[in-house]
Motif scaffolding. Structure first.
Motif: not given
Ligand code: MG
Ligand code: C2E
Ligand code: MG
Ligand code: MG
Length: 282
Positions: A180-181, A237
């Motif tokens: 993520d990220d 995202e």
């Molecule tokens: Mg994220």
């Protein structure tokens, strides 16, 4: 007079500090009770397959609404939950709830829906984490390949060898692992080669100005190309405009998530707007 004024401001500062400490103490106390008082719930943000135009599932996002203080952001309470050791119980609840809800949707006939669950660093490093995942799958009867776990770079790097061991076990179970990220941590390209992962989620800080920032385009393009080369799926995202979505599609990004597609939805909204809506489900 000046002295008095100074004295007052020190006093004011002290009061403010005190208020902040009090608020924090209160927040901790409330947080420990949040589950038993049923103040927590999940919202689900749909994930779009840019190639087929179909929704493939969603990401579960935790919400906490306290009757007195109202909504508290997960960005605020997750770190507190980690500090006070409450994250394990909370994380187990999220895993189970997300898997159970997705299984309900499978039983309605949408049996290819996936669910992505965020896992905090401390939660991931806990000795029972792998069993917690197994238990959630067993209890919900959700097929393992429908569960994706979102880890951050920092949570894997905290204890690399152990992390790789756990990630491999998860993958053997059929569970998919995402970073993520992606791009905001200490992304060393050499460890990407060694980490057992399935998906990269490009952080939204690279997406929100994508159509007007040459550097962002260059970075996003590189991540996508690298993802293809490493046989990883790539998710963007925080996609907020149709322009960004078009560009990502042209760059061959696999999946997208963001306000331009859907905001996070309650389970009921997800059923009405996605499952029973005119949206195409994969
Ligand atoms: Mg994220
Ligand atoms: P994340 O996993 O990177 O989640 C994406 C965040 O971006 C979510 O914020 C989502 O609501 C927001 N978002 C989605 N689309 C857009 C968009 O188009 N524009 C903008 N500006 N924002 C968008 P949220 O729900 O406040 O969650 C914040 C973070 O809290 C998450 O970041 C995740 O790291 C953490 N979090 C949320 N739920 C959980 C959980 O169950 N467990 C753990 N450990 N962490 C969680
Ligand atoms: Mg996430
Ligand atoms: Mg993010």
């Amino acid at each position: 007079r000046a002295k008095q004024k100074g004295g007052n401001s020190v006093k004011l500062y002290a009061t403010k500090m005190n208020e902040q400490v009090m608020y924090r103490v209160e927040l901790e106390r409330y947080l420990r009770k949040a589950l038993e008082k049923q103040e927590c719930f999940l919202v689900y943000q749909p994930l779009l397959d840019l190639m087929t135009g179909k929704i493939i599932g969603s990401e579960a996002l935790l919400r906490w609404k306290h009757p007195k203080i109202g909504f508290v952001s997960p960005l605020e309470f997750i770190p507190i939950a980690e500090e006070i050791g409450f994250i394990h119980e909370l994380g187990r609840w999220v895993l189970t709830e997300a898997c159970m809800q997705t299984k309900k949707w499978h039983d309605l006939g949408f049996d290819s829906l996936m669910i992505s669950v965020n896992v905090s660093a401390t939660q991931f490093q806990h000795p029972t984490f792998f069993e917690d995942v197994q238990q959630a799958l067993k209890q919900s009867q959700l097929p393992a390949h429908c569960l994706h776990l979102e880890l951050t770079e920092s949570s894997m790097l905290r204890n690399m060898y152990y992390s790789i061991h756990v990630m491999k076990k998860l993958q053997q179970l059929g569970v998919q692992v995402s970073i993520d990220d992606f791009g905001t941590g200490y992304s060393s390209l050499s460890y990407l080669k060694n980490l057992p992962i399935n998906t990269l989620k490009i952080d939204r800080s690279f997406i929100y100005q994508l159509h007007q920032d040459r550097s962002d385009i260059a970075i996003v393009k590189s991540i996508i190309t690298m993802g293809h080369g490493l046989r990883l799926k790539v998710v963007a995202e925080g996609v907020e405009t149709a322009e960004q979505m078009k560009l990502l599609k042209r760059l061959k990004c696999h999946y997208a998530q963001g306000y331009a597609i859907f905001k996070p939805l309650s389970a009921e909204q997800f059923e009405q707007q996605v499952l029973q809506g005119n949206v195409v489900i994969q």
